[in-house]
Design a protein around this motif. Structure first.
Motif, PDB file in Angstrom:
ATOM      1  N   SER A 102     -42.792 -11.990  32.323  1.00 58.54           N
ATOM      2  CA  SER A 102     -43.749 -12.224  32.604  1.00 58.54           C
ATOM      3  C   SER A 102     -44.683 -13.531  32.106  1.00 58.54           C
ATOM      4  N   LEU A 103     -43.927 -13.638  30.682  1.00 58.06           N
ATOM      5  CA  LEU A 103     -45.073 -14.536  30.038  1.00 58.06           C
ATOM      6  C   LEU A 103     -44.491 -16.554  30.241  1.00 58.06           C
ATOM      7  N   GLU A 104     -45.788 -16.861  30.385  1.00 56.50           N
ATOM      8  CA  GLU A 104     -45.798 -18.080  31.488  1.00 56.50           C
ATOM      9  C   GLU A 104     -46.400 -19.289  30.350  1.00 56.50           C
ATOM     10  N   PRO A 105     -45.863 -19.131  29.085  1.00 56.98           N
ATOM     11  CA  PRO A 105     -46.400 -20.110  28.824  1.00 56.98           C
ATOM     12  C   PRO A 105     -45.616 -21.738  28.862  1.00 56.98           C
ATOM     13  N   LYS A 106     -46.803 -22.282  28.661  1.00 58.32           N
ATOM     14  CA  LYS A 106     -47.825 -23.776  28.394  1.00 58.32           C
ATOM     15  C   LYS A 106     -46.742 -24.526  27.295  1.00 58.32           C
ATOM     16  N   PRO A 107     -46.690 -25.980  28.209  1.00 60.63           N
ATOM     17  CA  PRO A 107     -45.680 -26.190  26.669  1.00 60.63           C
ATOM     18  C   PRO A 107     -46.478 -26.797  25.538  1.00 60.63           C
ATOM     19  N   GLY A 108     -45.730 -26.210  24.230  1.00 64.55           N
ATOM     20  CA  GLY A 108     -46.619 -26.920  23.028  1.00 64.55           C
ATOM     21  C   GLY A 108     -46.993 -25.151  22.873  1.00 64.55           C
ATOM     22  N   ALA A 109     -46.810 -24.270  23.686  1.00 60.15           N
ATOM     23  CA  ALA A 109     -47.576 -22.698  23.042  1.00 60.15           C
ATOM     24  C   ALA A 109     -46.985 -22.300  21.478  1.00 60.15           C
ATOM     25  N   ARG A 110     -47.698 -21.409  21.019  1.00 58.29           N
ATOM     26  CA  ARG A 110     -46.933 -20.871  20.067  1.00 58.29           C
ATOM     27  C   ARG A 110     -46.957 -18.903  19.954  1.00 58.29           C
ATOM     28  N   ILE A 111     -45.751 -19.091  19.844  1.00 60.10           N
ATOM     29  CA  ILE A 111     -44.995 -17.913  20.351  1.00 60.10           C
ATOM     30  C   ILE A 111     -44.787 -16.868  19.050  1.00 60.10           C
ATOM     31  N   LEU A 112     -44.744 -16.010  18.513  1.00 59.03           N
ATOM     32  CA  LEU A 112     -44.817 -14.947  17.555  1.00 59.03           C
ATOM     33  C   LEU A 112     -44.198 -13.631  17.908  1.00 59.03           C
ATOM     34  N   GLU A 113     -42.739 -13.652  16.981  1.00 59.02           N
ATOM     35  CA  GLU A 113     -42.678 -12.150  17.474  1.00 59.02           C
ATOM     36  C   GLU A 113     -42.588 -11.664  16.222  1.00 59.02           C
ATOM     37  N   VAL A 114     -43.578 -10.138  16.360  1.00 58.53           N
ATOM     38  CA  VAL A 114     -43.445  -9.505  15.511  1.00 58.53           C
ATOM     39  C   VAL A 114     -41.989  -8.514  15.468  1.00 58.53           C
ATOM     40  N   GLY A 115     -41.981  -8.357  14.376  1.00 57.39           N
ATOM     41  CA  GLY A 115     -40.266  -7.279  14.574  1.00 57.39           C
ATOM     42  C   GLY A 115     -38.946  -7.954  14.979  1.00 57.39           C
ATOM     43  N   VAL A 116     -39.017  -8.849  14.363  1.00 58.18           N
ATOM     44  CA  VAL A 116     -37.993 -10.349  15.086  1.00 58.18           C
ATOM     45  C   VAL A 116     -36.102  -9.607  15.517  1.00 58.18           C
ATOM     46  N   ASN A 150     -34.414 -12.082  21.707  1.00 58.36           N
ATOM     47  CA  ASN A 150     -36.113 -12.464  22.777  1.00 58.36           C
ATOM     48  C   ASN A 150     -36.298 -13.591  23.108  1.00 58.36           C
ATOM     49  N   LEU A 151     -36.497 -14.457  21.425  1.00 57.45           N
ATOM     50  CA  LEU A 151     -37.530 -15.231  21.344  1.00 57.45           C
ATOM     51  C   LEU A 151     -35.914 -16.411  21.715  1.00 57.45           C
ATOM     52  N   LEU A 152     -35.147 -15.664  21.483  1.00 56.26           N
ATOM     53  CA  LEU A 152     -33.296 -16.862  22.041  1.00 56.26           C
ATOM     54  C   LEU A 152     -33.811 -17.282  24.139  1.00 56.26           C
ATOM     55  N   CYS A 153     -33.808 -16.150  24.384  1.00 57.12           N
ATOM     56  CA  CYS A 153     -33.797 -15.775  25.945  1.00 57.12           C
ATOM     57  C   CYS A 153     -35.360 -16.799  26.104  1.00 57.12           C
ATOM     58  N   LEU A 154     -36.067 -16.705  25.357  1.00 62.63           N
ATOM     59  CA  LEU A 154     -38.267 -18.140  25.449  1.00 62.63           C
ATOM     60  C   LEU A 154     -37.457 -19.186  25.446  1.00 62.63           C
ATOM     61  N   ALA A 155     -36.208 -19.441  24.386  1.00 58.09           N
ATOM     62  CA  ALA A 155     -36.159 -20.798  23.399  1.00 58.09           C
ATOM     63  C   ALA A 155     -35.614 -21.566  24.621  1.00 58.09           C
ATOM     64  N   LYS A 156     -34.375 -21.000  25.746  1.00 60.60           N
ATOM     65  CA  LYS A 156     -33.938 -21.512  26.403  1.00 60.60           C
ATOM     66  C   LYS A 156     -34.619 -21.787  27.330  1.00 60.60           C
ATOM     67  N   LYS A 157     -35.192 -21.017  28.090  1.00 60.64           N
ATOM     68  CA  LYS A 157     -36.374 -21.120  28.858  1.00 60.64           C
ATOM     69  C   LYS A 157     -37.569 -22.370  28.973  1.00 60.64           C
ATOM     70  N   TYR A 158     -37.969 -22.397  27.145  1.00 63.48           N
ATOM     71  CA  TYR A 158     -39.190 -23.192  27.234  1.00 63.48           C
ATOM     72  C   TYR A 158     -38.740 -23.599  26.215  1.00 63.48           C
ATOM     73  N   PRO A 159     -38.672 -24.657  25.614  1.00 58.57           N
ATOM     74  CA  PRO A 159     -38.189 -25.286  24.698  1.00 58.57           C
ATOM     75  C   PRO A 159     -38.248 -26.035  24.086  1.00 58.57           C
ATOM     76  N   GLU A 160     -39.909 -25.821  25.089  1.00 58.17           N
ATOM     77  CA  GLU A 160     -40.784 -27.141  24.401  1.00 58.17           C
ATOM     78  C   GLU A 160     -42.375 -25.850  23.571  1.00 58.17           C
TER      79      GLU A 160
END
Ligand SMILES: C[S@@+](CC[C@H](N)C(=O)[O-])C[C@H]1O[C@@H](n2cnc3c(N)ncnc32)[C@H](O)[C@@H]1O
Length: 218
Positions: free
Chosen positions: A35-49, A54-64
């Motif tokens: 459901s997240l559609e971050p723009k390039p350069g977005a800062r994404i924090l996971e609390v209780g990482v 989860n961040l790995l899934c996002l980083a693969k999709k949105y490396p920027e």
């Protein structure tokens, strides 16, 4: 025993089988990520990482995008770092901290705030969970989104299933947060933000979002 020590004790061995086993019962995590559609350069924090899955899934999709993770367990943070390096990716900025005790902007030196803050199955383990959600909303950038996925009240499931589930989750220090949606809606009203949620498998879990700068509560 401090909460950090308790979390290290809980995950000392579990962390090696965590991702392989949790995919069967931590439902809704991928729905939140999708459901997240971050723009390039977005800062994404996971609390209780946790393991950083989860961040790995996002980083693969949105490396920027830039990734940040905090956790009470130093052992889980070690695992998260290893997960990224094994995949040849730069690990997120990781910090050991209690979600309910710290200012997230200060901790990571991000005065502008985060564009996305995620709590994925962490709220049910954080003792002062309402305080950490409030801290999350405070740490968002002006159009930021706070997203939560966690166990719901299982209202659509038989009583015996619910009894067994909560007994078993108790062994992992997971607690009921049946007032989660009300708390998030309250925070959204206070911040003049948009609130929405969806049920995952008849309220087994809930996925909810508080979006700043888009007042309209549903
Ligand atoms: C069930 S795991 C979820 C991990 C990951 N978010 C996921 O979806 O797979 C909960 C995580 O929250 C962390 N945690 C528990 N209490 C915490 C607190 N008070 N502050 C920060 N992290 C906490 C635990 O150490 C653990 O890594």
């Amino acid at each position: 025993m401090s909460h950090n020590e308790l979390m290290d004790k809980t995950y000392r061995f579990q962390r090696y089988i965590y991702d392989a086993t949790r995919k069967y019962f931590l439902l809704g995590r991928d729905r939140l990520i999708d459901s997240l559609e971050p723009k390039p350069g977005a800062r994404i924090l996971e609390v209780g990482v946790g393991t950083g899955r989860n961040l790995l899934c996002l980083a693969k999709k949105y490396p920027e995008c830039t990734y940040y993770g905090l956790d009470a367990s130093s052992l889980m943070l070690e695992t998260a770092k290893t997960l990224f390096t094994k995949k040849g990716l730069t690990p997120p900025k990781l910090k050991e901290a209690l979600a309910e005790k710290v200012d997230y902007r200060e901790l990571f030196d991000v005065p502008e705030g985060f564009d996305y803050i995620i709590f994925s199955y962490a709220i049910s383990m954080i003792p002062a969970w309402e305080e950490s959600l409030a801290r999350g909303v405070e740490a968002l950038s002006p159009h930021g989104t706070l997203s939560v996925v966690d166990f719901g009240d299982q209202a659509g499931h038989p009583h015996i299933f619910r009894t067994f589930l909560w007994k078993w989750l108790g062994f992992f220090h997971v607690h009921k947060r049946f007032s989660l949606l009300g708390s998030l809606e309250g925070l959204a009203i206070k911040a003049r933000a948009h609130f929405e949620y969806e049920s995952v498998v008849r309220n087994y879990a809930w996925v909810a979002h508080v979006q700043l700068g888009q007042e309209k509560t549903s």
